[in-house]
Design a protein around this motif. Structure first.
Motif, PDB file in Angstrom:
ATOM      1  N   GLU A 213      91.931  73.482 -56.267  1.00 19.69           N
ATOM      2  CA  GLU A 213      90.625  73.923 -56.720  1.00 19.69           C
ATOM      3  C   GLU A 213      90.520  73.760 -58.230  1.00 19.69           C
ATOM      4  OE1 GLU A 213      93.403  77.394 -56.618  1.00 19.69           O
ATOM      5  OE2 GLU A 213      92.688  76.046 -55.053  1.00 19.69           O
ATOM      6  N   ALA A 214      89.407  73.218 -58.674  1.00 19.41           N
ATOM      7  CA  ALA A 214      89.171  73.030 -60.100  1.00 19.41           C
ATOM      8  C   ALA A 214      88.355  74.204 -60.620  1.00 19.41           C
ATOM      9  CB  ALA A 214      88.427  71.723 -60.336  1.00 19.41           C
ATOM     10  N   ALA A 215      88.342  74.351 -61.941  1.00 17.32           N
ATOM     11  CA  ALA A 215      87.530  75.401 -62.543  1.00 17.32           C
ATOM     12  C   ALA A 215      86.051  75.111 -62.289  1.00 17.32           C
ATOM     13  CB  ALA A 215      87.801  75.488 -64.036  1.00 17.32           C
ATOM     14  N   VAL A 216      85.281  76.158 -62.080  1.00 17.51           N
ATOM     15  CA  VAL A 216      83.836  76.036 -61.923  1.00 17.51           C
ATOM     16  C   VAL A 216      83.200  76.800 -63.077  1.00 17.51           C
ATOM     17  CG1 VAL A 216      81.845  76.527 -60.461  1.00 17.51           C
ATOM     18  CG2 VAL A 216      84.016  75.835 -59.418  1.00 17.51           C
ATOM     19  N   ILE A 217      82.360  76.136 -63.824  1.00 19.04           N
ATOM     20  CA  ILE A 217      81.687  76.786 -64.948  1.00 19.04           C
ATOM     21  C   ILE A 217      80.584  77.667 -64.395  1.00 19.04           C
ATOM     22  CG2 ILE A 217      80.537  76.446 -67.148  1.00 19.04           C
ATOM     23  CD1 ILE A 217      83.372  75.296 -66.962  1.00 19.04           C
ATOM     24  N   ILE A 218      80.692  78.958 -64.623  1.00 20.23           N
ATOM     25  CA  ILE A 218      79.715  79.902 -64.087  1.00 20.23           C
ATOM     26  C   ILE A 218      79.206  80.816 -65.196  1.00 20.23           C
ATOM     27  CG2 ILE A 218      80.674  79.898 -61.745  1.00 20.23           C
ATOM     28  CD1 ILE A 218      82.146  82.489 -62.413  1.00 20.23           C
ATOM     29  N   PRO A 219      78.003  81.349 -65.043  1.00 20.39           N
ATOM     30  CA  PRO A 219      77.474  82.261 -66.064  1.00 20.39           C
ATOM     31  C   PRO A 219      78.184  83.607 -66.026  1.00 20.39           C
ATOM     32  CG  PRO A 219      76.006  82.198 -64.180  1.00 20.39           C
ATOM     33  CD  PRO A 219      77.049  81.135 -63.937  1.00 20.39           C
ATOM     34  N   ALA A 220      78.140  84.306 -67.138  1.00 16.66           N
ATOM     35  CA  ALA A 220      78.676  85.662 -67.187  1.00 16.66           C
ATOM     36  C   ALA A 220      77.799  86.576 -66.344  1.00 16.66           C
ATOM     37  CB  ALA A 220      78.712  86.151 -68.628  1.00 16.66           C
TER      38      ALA A 220
ATOM     39  N   PRO B 222      86.730  81.148 -54.791  1.00 15.26           N
ATOM     40  CA  PRO B 222      86.221  82.277 -54.006  1.00 15.26           C
ATOM     41  C   PRO B 222      85.437  81.882 -52.767  1.00 15.26           C
ATOM     42  CG  PRO B 222      84.813  81.914 -55.906  1.00 15.26           C
ATOM     43  CD  PRO B 222      85.980  80.977 -56.046  1.00 15.26           C
ATOM     44  N   THR B 223      85.258  80.596 -52.530  1.00 14.28           N
ATOM     45  CA  THR B 223      84.526  80.175 -51.333  1.00 14.28           C
ATOM     46  C   THR B 223      85.443  79.958 -50.137  1.00 14.28           C
ATOM     47  OG1 THR B 223      84.654  77.791 -51.797  1.00 14.28           O
ATOM     48  CG2 THR B 223      82.836  79.017 -52.812  1.00 14.28           C
ATOM     49  N   GLN B 224      86.750  79.989 -50.351  1.00 15.50           N
ATOM     50  CA  GLN B 224      87.689  79.781 -49.247  1.00 15.50           C
ATOM     51  C   GLN B 224      87.929  81.089 -48.501  1.00 15.50           C
ATOM     52  OE1 GLN B 224      91.127  77.262 -49.716  1.00 15.50           O
ATOM     53  NE2 GLN B 224      90.394  76.466 -51.672  1.00 15.50           N
ATOM     54  N   LEU B 225      87.839  81.042 -47.199  1.00 17.36           N
ATOM     55  CA  LEU B 225      88.009  82.232 -46.370  1.00 17.36           C
ATOM     56  C   LEU B 225      89.443  82.320 -45.864  1.00 17.36           C
ATOM     57  CD1 LEU B 225      86.748  84.661 -44.870  1.00 17.36           C
ATOM     58  CD2 LEU B 225      86.247  83.092 -42.976  1.00 17.36           C
ATOM     59  N   ASN B 226      90.107  83.413 -46.234  1.00 21.80           N
ATOM     60  CA  ASN B 226      91.469  83.689 -45.771  1.00 21.80           C
ATOM     61  C   ASN B 226      92.442  82.540 -46.046  1.00 21.80           C
ATOM     62  OD1 ASN B 226      90.645  86.186 -44.790  1.00 21.80           O
ATOM     63  ND2 ASN B 226      90.161  85.376 -42.769  1.00 21.80           N
ATOM     64  N   ARG B 227      92.292  81.945 -47.215  1.00 18.89           N
ATOM     65  CA  ARG B 227      93.232  80.914 -47.622  1.00 18.89           C
ATOM     66  C   ARG B 227      93.005  80.578 -49.090  1.00 18.89           C
ATOM     67  NH1 ARG B 227      94.065  76.773 -44.698  1.00 18.89           N
ATOM     68  NH2 ARG B 227      95.009  75.637 -46.437  1.00 18.89           N
TER      69      ARG B 227
ATOM     70  N   LEU C 167      75.870  85.145 -58.330  1.00 21.12           N
ATOM     71  CA  LEU C 167      76.464  83.820 -58.162  1.00 21.12           C
ATOM     72  C   LEU C 167      75.955  83.122 -56.908  1.00 21.12           C
ATOM     73  CD1 LEU C 167      80.147  84.583 -59.239  1.00 21.12           C
ATOM     74  CD2 LEU C 167      78.386  83.388 -60.560  1.00 21.12           C
ATOM     75  N   ASN C 168      75.789  83.880 -55.835  1.00 21.26           N
ATOM     76  CA  ASN C 168      75.262  83.286 -54.613  1.00 21.26           C
ATOM     77  C   ASN C 168      73.811  82.849 -54.785  1.00 21.26           C
ATOM     78  OD1 ASN C 168      77.553  83.398 -52.948  1.00 21.26           O
ATOM     79  ND2 ASN C 168      77.134  85.495 -52.306  1.00 21.26           N
ATOM     80  N   ALA C 169      73.019  83.686 -55.452  1.00 23.22           N
ATOM     81  CA  ALA C 169      71.599  83.371 -55.636  1.00 23.22           C
ATOM     82  C   ALA C 169      71.408  82.151 -56.530  1.00 23.22           C
ATOM     83  CB  ALA C 169      70.865  84.580 -56.226  1.00 23.22           C
ATOM     84  N   SER C 170      72.303  81.965 -57.485  1.00 26.01           N
ATOM     85  CA  SER C 170      72.183  80.842 -58.418  1.00 26.01           C
ATOM     86  C   SER C 170      72.852  79.573 -57.907  1.00 26.01           C
ATOM     87  CB  SER C 170      72.799  81.219 -59.767  1.00 26.01           C
ATOM     88  OG  SER C 170      74.211  81.400 -59.649  1.00 26.01           O
ATOM     89  N   HIS C 171      73.493  79.665 -56.753  1.00 23.96           N
ATOM     90  CA  HIS C 171      74.221  78.528 -56.172  1.00 23.96           C
ATOM     91  C   HIS C 171      75.216  77.951 -57.173  1.00 23.96           C
ATOM     92  CE1 HIS C 171      71.525  78.653 -52.729  1.00 23.96           C
ATOM     93  NE2 HIS C 171      70.492  78.643 -53.568  1.00 23.96           N
ATOM     94  N   ALA C 172      75.932  78.856 -57.841  1.00 17.74           N
ATOM     95  CA  ALA C 172      76.937  78.435 -58.822  1.00 17.74           C
ATOM     96  C   ALA C 172      78.058  77.649 -58.161  1.00 17.74           C
ATOM     97  CB  ALA C 172      77.498  79.666 -59.541  1.00 17.74           C
TER      98      ALA C 172
ATOM     99  N   SER D  37      78.704  79.678 -50.258  1.00 11.61           N
ATOM    100  CA  SER D  37      78.639  81.108 -50.554  1.00 11.61           C
ATOM    101  C   SER D  37      80.045  81.663 -50.755  1.00 11.61           C
ATOM    102  CB  SER D  37      77.957  81.852 -49.399  1.00 11.61           C
ATOM    103  OG  SER D  37      76.615  81.431 -49.260  1.00 11.61           O
ATOM    104  N   LEU D  38      80.138  82.702 -51.557  1.00 12.67           N
ATOM    105  CA  LEU D  38      81.433  83.308 -51.824  1.00 12.67           C
ATOM    106  C   LEU D  38      81.940  84.029 -50.582  1.00 12.67           C
ATOM    107  CD1 LEU D  38      80.396  82.701 -54.711  1.00 12.67           C
ATOM    108  CD2 LEU D  38      81.562  84.783 -55.445  1.00 12.67           C
ATOM    109  N   ALA D  39      83.221  83.878 -50.315  1.00 12.19           N
ATOM    110  CA  ALA D  39      83.863  84.571 -49.195  1.00 12.19           C
ATOM    111  C   ALA D  39      84.495  85.884 -49.657  1.00 12.19           C
ATOM    112  CB  ALA D  39      84.936  83.677 -48.577  1.00 12.19           C
ATOM    113  N   THR D  40      84.373  86.199 -50.923  1.00 11.85           N
ATOM    114  CA  THR D  40      85.011  87.374 -51.511  1.00 11.85           C
ATOM    115  C   THR D  40      84.490  88.665 -50.902  1.00 11.85           C
ATOM    116  OG1 THR D  40      85.114  86.139 -53.597  1.00 11.85           O
ATOM    117  CG2 THR D  40      85.559  88.514 -53.690  1.00 11.85           C
ATOM    118  N   THR D  41      85.401  89.526 -50.508  1.00 10.71           N
ATOM    119  CA  THR D  41      85.044  90.839 -49.995  1.00 10.71           C
ATOM    120  C   THR D  41      85.270  91.887 -51.084  1.00 10.71           C
ATOM    121  OG1 THR D  41      87.270  91.118 -49.083  1.00 10.71           O
ATOM    122  CG2 THR D  41      85.570  90.253 -47.607  1.00 10.71           C
ATOM    123  N   ILE D  42      84.512  92.954 -51.012  1.00 14.48           N
ATOM    124  CA  ILE D  42      84.711  94.097 -51.903  1.00 14.48           C
ATOM    125  C   ILE D  42      85.249  95.226 -51.035  1.00 14.48           C
ATOM    126  CG2 ILE D  42      83.632  95.736 -53.472  1.00 14.48           C
ATOM    127  CD1 ILE D  42      81.596  93.614 -54.170  1.00 14.48           C
TER     128      ILE D  42
END
Length: 235
Positions: free
Chosen positions: A31-38, A129-134, A165-170, A174-179
């Motif tokens: 995975e490469a870095a993704v430039i995302i907004p703060a 963060p888009t990878q699910l369980n891996r 991040l999801n709304a902006s399609h960064a 979609s992010l697979a991240t759970t809270i």
């Protein structure tokens, strides 16, 4: 999967070649870095100088290594979160049935680096963060992308940032991240601590994790520190 015997005879035979190529920039992390907004919503600095945050983003070696190079971080400990104390052991967690994720507890000074900035680093360079369980070559729920907020305010900021991040399609997906609930953090065994710093030429580290630290330096130079802060203790 990343297990004690993952370096088979075949991998050992090509390890030196893979490492040489990686160190020469010819092999890159999955995975490469993704430039995302703060994050739009963040926690303003108060009078306290010590707070903790817990992030899970695949193998803890790389995530720990990234945060050890962040200005304002005073400690970054590899460990386990999401399960019980009785199962917080590497071989047991590796079964994928404990509820634990390989995680990193970050101690930081919010007057130097905000929780929102740590989230930005986590999503941008520490993992995909888009990878699910891996993550990369590792699969299983123990390698999931997760945030374990230690306060209600952290939870609010993390929720809003994921939505942002999801709304902006960064990202392309979609992010697979759970809270998840902060049910306790358990430091990993001593041999897992400072692993990236101690073993930079190991093929797994050279290919999957060193590029993450390089990305931090390139993408966020203002927060990058050349000398990593090493784990002082694990209990």
């Amino acid at each position: 999967m990343k297990t004690a015997n993952r370096l088979t005879a075949l991998v050992l035979s090509i390890g030196a070649i893979a490492t040489a190529l990686a160190l020469n920039g010819q092999v890159h992390a999955g995975e490469a870095a993704v430039i995302i907004p703060a994050p739009v919503a963040d926690i303003p600095a108060g009078s306290t100088h010590t707070e903790t945050a817990v992030f899970a983003g695949g193998c803890f070696w790389g995530v720990q290594g990234v945060f050890q190079h962040v200005r304002g971080v005073s400690n970054a400990v590899s460990g386990y979160a999401g399960g019980k104390a009785s199962t917080a052991h590497y071989e047991i967690v590796g079964s994928g049935a404990t509820g634990h994720a390989e995680a990193v507890q970050v101690t930081f000074d919010p007057t130097q680096v905000s929780y929102g900035k740590l989230l930005q680093i986590f999503f941008s360079v520490a993992h995909d963060p888009t990878q699910l369980n891996r993550q990369g070559p590792d699969s299983g729920t123990q390698y999931r992308s997760a945030v374990f907020p230690t306060t209600p305010v952290q939870r609010s900021v993390a929720e809003k940032y994921i939505a942002q991040l999801n709304a902006s399609h960064a990202f392309r997906a979609s992010l697979a991240t759970t809270i998840e609930a902060d049910s306790g953090f358990y430091p990993a065994e001593g041999y897992h601590q400072n692993y990236l710093t101690l073993h930079p030429n190991e093929p797994y580290i050279a290919i999957n994790d060193i590029p993450k630290v390089d990305n931090l330096k390139r993408v966020m130079p203002a927060v990058y520190r050349a000398d990593p802060v090493l784990v002082r203790r694990t209990n």
